[in-house]
Design a protein around this motif. Structure first.
Motif, short mmCIF file in Angstrom:
data_model
loop_
_atom_site.label_atom_id
_atom_site.label_comp_id
_atom_site.label_asym_id
_atom_site.label_seq_id
_atom_site.Cartn_x
_atom_site.Cartn_y
_atom_site.Cartn_z
N ILE A 167 45.48 -20.00 23.56
CA ILE A 167 45.32 -21.45 23.76
C ILE A 167 45.63 -22.19 22.46
CG2 ILE A 167 43.60 -23.28 24.20
CD1 ILE A 167 42.34 -21.55 26.27
N ASN A 168 46.19 -23.36 22.59
CA ASN A 168 46.55 -24.22 21.47
C ASN A 168 45.44 -24.31 20.41
OD1 ASN A 168 47.80 -26.55 20.06
ND2 ASN A 168 46.17 -27.73 21.05
N GLN A 169 45.83 -24.32 19.12
CA GLN A 169 44.85 -24.50 18.04
C GLN A 169 45.19 -25.70 17.16
OE1 GLN A 169 43.71 -20.96 15.86
NE2 GLN A 169 44.23 -19.65 17.58
N ASP A 170 46.10 -26.55 17.63
CA ASP A 170 46.53 -27.72 16.88
C ASP A 170 45.64 -28.91 17.22
OD1 ASP A 170 47.81 -29.85 15.66
OD2 ASP A 170 49.79 -29.38 16.45
N LEU A 171 44.97 -29.49 16.21
CA LEU A 171 44.06 -30.61 16.43
C LEU A 171 44.79 -31.94 16.60
CD1 LEU A 171 42.29 -28.39 14.97
CD2 LEU A 171 40.96 -30.28 14.04
N GLN A 219 41.36 -27.20 10.75
CA GLN A 219 40.80 -25.93 11.20
C GLN A 219 40.29 -25.13 9.99
OE1 GLN A 219 40.08 -25.12 14.13
NE2 GLN A 219 41.77 -25.08 15.59
N TRP A 254 36.00 -24.00 23.15
CA TRP A 254 37.17 -24.66 23.74
C TRP A 254 36.90 -26.15 23.75
CZ3 TRP A 254 38.86 -24.07 29.55
CH2 TRP A 254 40.18 -24.55 29.70
N TYR A 269 42.13 -27.45 22.68
CA TYR A 269 42.36 -26.43 21.65
C TYR A 269 41.10 -25.60 21.44
CZ TYR A 269 39.83 -29.63 18.49
OH TYR A 269 38.88 -30.44 17.91
N THR A 270 41.24 -24.47 20.81
CA THR A 270 40.10 -23.65 20.44
C THR A 270 39.85 -23.78 18.94
OG1 THR A 270 41.47 -21.67 20.09
CG2 THR A 270 40.51 -21.98 22.28
N THR A 271 38.60 -23.63 18.55
CA THR A 271 38.26 -23.76 17.14
C THR A 271 36.99 -22.96 16.84
OG1 THR A 271 37.88 -25.34 15.34
CG2 THR A 271 36.81 -25.80 17.44
N ASN A 290 47.60 -32.83 18.44
CA ASN A 290 48.46 -33.16 19.59
C ASN A 290 47.70 -33.67 20.81
OD1 ASN A 290 47.29 -30.82 20.56
ND2 ASN A 290 49.13 -29.55 20.30
#
Length: 230
Positions: free
Chosen positions: A180-184, A144, A204, A190-192, A186
């Motif tokens: 929302i999850n930001q872990d790439l 990220q 998203w 995720y959002t980035t 898992n």
């Protein structure tokens, strides 16, 4: 018959050899997994880049999409990208981003192209509707907000994201992505952001398979043919 100057003859031979090399390039490598220790590159024929770019989306989208190459200078805007094929459905597909350890072509609709063009230029996209993109070959990222490494071989940890779709929401709906999850790593949605600017609009990312996996379109009749008779 007139004599052809030496430099002209050399130029003609070079053009002929380049054309032959382009025809000879194995297009199957446009979608086959990269050999270990190698990275994506822009040193391919236009035919190869088109085959690679169109693999990013379902055939219903890719068959009529335009194909645009990335600009030679990453700092240039998408308007500087060379058109490799015209399209007529409002979608644009791009081939691999260079210096990645796996293929990562992308197909975007008009709204997502607006987001991509503005974000790469460090500007606010001003999105007023939902935008969509496909990356059905997946991608590999450094993390990220990581600044792209000049030498990809020096990157210690790549995050492999499986085949996925990307969604950008209107500016008025950005709060709906809060939490929302930001872990790439898992394999979850995720959002980035592509940059750390305060004006950067998040997208998203919704994986449809695990990192390193592939998905494939198969006709229904072919699938049914493989079902054992009862």
């Amino acid at each position: 018959m007139k004599n052809i100057p030496l430099y002209t003859a050399i130029s003609l031979v070079a053009i002929s050899l380049a054309a032959h090399a382009a025809r000879a390039e194995d297009l199957s490598t446009a979608t086959a997994p990269l050999p270990a220790g190698t990275f994506t590159t822009s040193a391919h024929s236009d035919e190869w880049k088109i085959a690679n770019a169109l693999s990013a989306a379902p055939a219903t989208v890719a068959d009529h999409a335009a194909v645009v190459d990335w600009p030679a200078n990453p700092k240039d805007g998408m308007s500087q990208g060379r058109v490799l094929r015209q399209g007529n459905n409002g979608w644009t597909c791009m081939p691999d981003v260079p210096k990645r350890p796996q293929h990562d072509p992308m197909c975007v609709d008009k709204t997502m192209m607006q987001w991509l063009t503005a974000t790469l230029a460090g500007k606010k996209p001003n999105i007023d509707r939902v935008g969509l993109a496909y990356m059905l070959m997946g991608e590999a990222r450094q993390g990220q907000g990581a600044h792209p490494a000049k030498d990809p071989a020096q990157v210690k940890d790549w995050f492999y994201v499986g085949p996925h779709v990307m969604i950008v929401l209107p500016d008025t709906a950005q709060d709906s992505l809060r939490g929302i999850n930001q872990d790439l790593s898992n394999n979850l949605p995720y959002t980035t952001r592509l940059n750390s600017s305060v004006d950067a609009t998040p997208i998203w990312v919704v994986p449809v398979a695990k990192g390193g996996d592939r998905i494939k379109e198969e006709p229904l009749n072919q699938l049914l043919a493989n079902v054992p008779a009862r």
